[in-house]
Design a protein around this motif. Structure first.
Motif, PDB file in Angstrom:
ATOM      1  N   GLU A  55       0.842  -1.199   0.000  1.00  8.40           N
ATOM      2  CA  GLU A  55       0.000   0.000   0.000  1.00  8.40           C
ATOM      3  C   GLU A  55       0.876   1.247   0.000  1.00  8.40           C
ATOM      4  N   THR A  56       0.404   2.321  -0.636  1.00 12.93           N
ATOM      5  CA  THR A  56       1.124   3.593  -0.651  1.00 12.93           C
ATOM      6  C   THR A  56       0.189   4.734  -0.288  1.00 12.93           C
ATOM      7  N   LEU A  57       0.777   5.850   0.076  1.00 13.18           N
ATOM      8  CA  LEU A  57       0.023   7.074   0.334  1.00 13.18           C
ATOM      9  C   LEU A  57      -0.403   7.680  -0.996  1.00 13.18           C
ATOM     10  N   THR A  58      -1.566   8.310  -1.033  1.00 11.60           N
ATOM     11  CA  THR A  58      -2.055   8.912  -2.274  1.00 11.60           C
ATOM     12  C   THR A  58      -2.665  10.281  -1.997  1.00 11.60           C
ATOM     13  N   GLY A  59      -2.745  11.077  -3.047  1.00  8.87           N
ATOM     14  CA  GLY A  59      -3.413  12.369  -2.950  1.00  8.87           C
ATOM     15  C   GLY A  59      -2.581  13.422  -2.246  1.00  8.87           C
ATOM     16  N   THR A  60      -3.255  14.469  -1.827  1.00  8.26           N
ATOM     17  CA  THR A  60      -2.607  15.573  -1.125  1.00  8.26           C
ATOM     18  C   THR A  60      -2.862  15.412   0.368  1.00  8.26           C
ATOM     19  N   PRO A  61      -1.795  15.324   1.161  1.00  8.25           N
ATOM     20  CA  PRO A  61      -1.991  15.143   2.601  1.00  8.25           C
ATOM     21  C   PRO A  61      -2.485  16.425   3.281  1.00  8.25           C
ATOM     22  N   THR A  62      -3.141  16.230   4.415  1.00  6.60           N
ATOM     23  CA  THR A  62      -3.492  17.337   5.293  1.00  6.60           C
ATOM     24  C   THR A  62      -2.432  17.366   6.392  1.00  6.60           C
ATOM     25  N   ILE A  63      -1.737  18.472   6.508  1.00  2.00           N
ATOM     26  CA  ILE A  63      -0.683  18.631   7.516  1.00  2.00           C
ATOM     27  C   ILE A  63      -0.916  19.987   8.165  1.00  2.00           C
ATOM     28  N   GLU A  64      -1.271  19.969   9.472  1.00  2.71           N
ATOM     29  CA  GLU A  64      -1.605  21.222  10.140  1.00  2.71           C
ATOM     30  C   GLU A  64      -1.196  21.198  11.604  1.00  2.71           C
ATOM     31  N   GLU A  65      -0.814  22.367  12.093  1.00  2.00           N
ATOM     32  CA  GLU A  65      -0.439  22.525  13.498  1.00  2.00           C
ATOM     33  C   GLU A  65      -1.719  22.469  14.329  1.00  2.00           C
ATOM     34  N   VAL A  66      -1.667  21.806  15.472  1.00  2.00           N
ATOM     35  CA  VAL A  66      -2.865  21.496  16.245  1.00  2.00           C
ATOM     36  C   VAL A  66      -3.381  22.669  17.080  1.00  2.00           C
ATOM     37  N   ASP A  67      -2.536  23.357  17.814  1.00  2.00           N
ATOM     38  CA  ASP A  67      -3.013  24.313  18.815  1.00  2.00           C
ATOM     39  C   ASP A  67      -2.945  25.785  18.435  1.00  2.00           C
ATOM     40  N   THR A  68      -2.016  26.164  17.587  1.00  2.00           N
ATOM     41  CA  THR A  68      -1.855  27.574  17.227  1.00  2.00           C
ATOM     42  C   THR A  68      -1.681  27.685  15.718  1.00  2.00           C
ATOM     43  N   ALA A  69      -1.413  28.870  15.253  1.00  2.00           N
ATOM     44  CA  ALA A  69      -1.086  29.073  13.838  1.00  2.00           C
ATOM     45  C   ALA A  69       0.320  29.644  13.719  1.00  2.00           C
ATOM     46  N   ALA A  70       1.176  29.344  14.692  1.00  2.00           N
ATOM     47  CA  ALA A  70       2.513  29.937  14.747  1.00  2.00           C
ATOM     48  C   ALA A  70       3.470  29.357  13.700  1.00  2.00           C
TER      49      ALA A  70
ATOM     50  N   GLY B  64      -7.487   2.503   0.160  1.00  2.00           N
ATOM     51  CA  GLY B  64      -8.752   3.097   0.581  1.00  2.00           C
ATOM     52  C   GLY B  64      -8.806   3.521   2.032  1.00  2.00           C
ATOM     53  N   GLN B  65      -7.686   3.433   2.734  1.00  2.00           N
ATOM     54  CA  GLN B  65      -7.653   3.874   4.126  1.00  2.00           C
ATOM     55  C   GLN B  65      -7.417   5.384   4.204  1.00  2.00           C
ATOM     56  N   THR B  66      -7.730   5.963   5.334  1.00  2.00           N
ATOM     57  CA  THR B  66      -7.277   7.301   5.697  1.00  2.00           C
ATOM     58  C   THR B  66      -6.474   7.111   6.974  1.00  2.00           C
TER      59      THR B  66
END
Length: 108
Positions: free
Chosen positions: A31-46, A95-97
């Motif tokens: 299995e491989t990763l596909t598409g555009t990942p979501t990568i975001e900081e959890v608590d702030t926008a720093a 088909g996993q996330t």
């Protein structure tokens, strides 16, 4: 419960760093990763997180070879020292996330 990687990535307030995170422990065989990942900081926008992508080349991460589509890559920069938690999420060819958390330490 979302897994948190044991490694702590670090950067200084004057750097923009390239970060690669292996997701092999979450992928099924072949299995491989596909598409555009979501990568975001959890608590702030720093932290500025950019160039978010699935790996398109073989990488060595923490001493292990990670094939194409086995890692998430992005750049990080931040002008405020501290510890930050970043959430990673991506679809797979099966088909996993899958998701996970990493820590980034920013030093002044």
């Amino acid at each position: 419960m979302t897994d948190t990687a044991p490694q702590v990535h670090s950067l200084s307030t004057s750097e923009t760093r390239a970060i690669a995170v292996s997701m092999l422990g979450k992928l099924d065989s072949g299995e491989t990763l596909t598409g555009t990942p979501t990568i975001e900081e959890v608590d702030t926008a720093a932290i500025t997180l950019a160039s978010k992508a699935v790996s398109t080349a073989e990488l060595t991460i923490n001493g292990a070879v990670v094939g194409i589509g086995g890692a998430l890559q992005f750049t990080a920069s931040c002008s405020t020292p501290g510890y930050y938690l970043v959430r990673l999420e991506c679809g797979t060819s099966g088909g996993q996330t899958i998701d996970g958390l990493i820590r980034i330490q920013v030093c002044g």
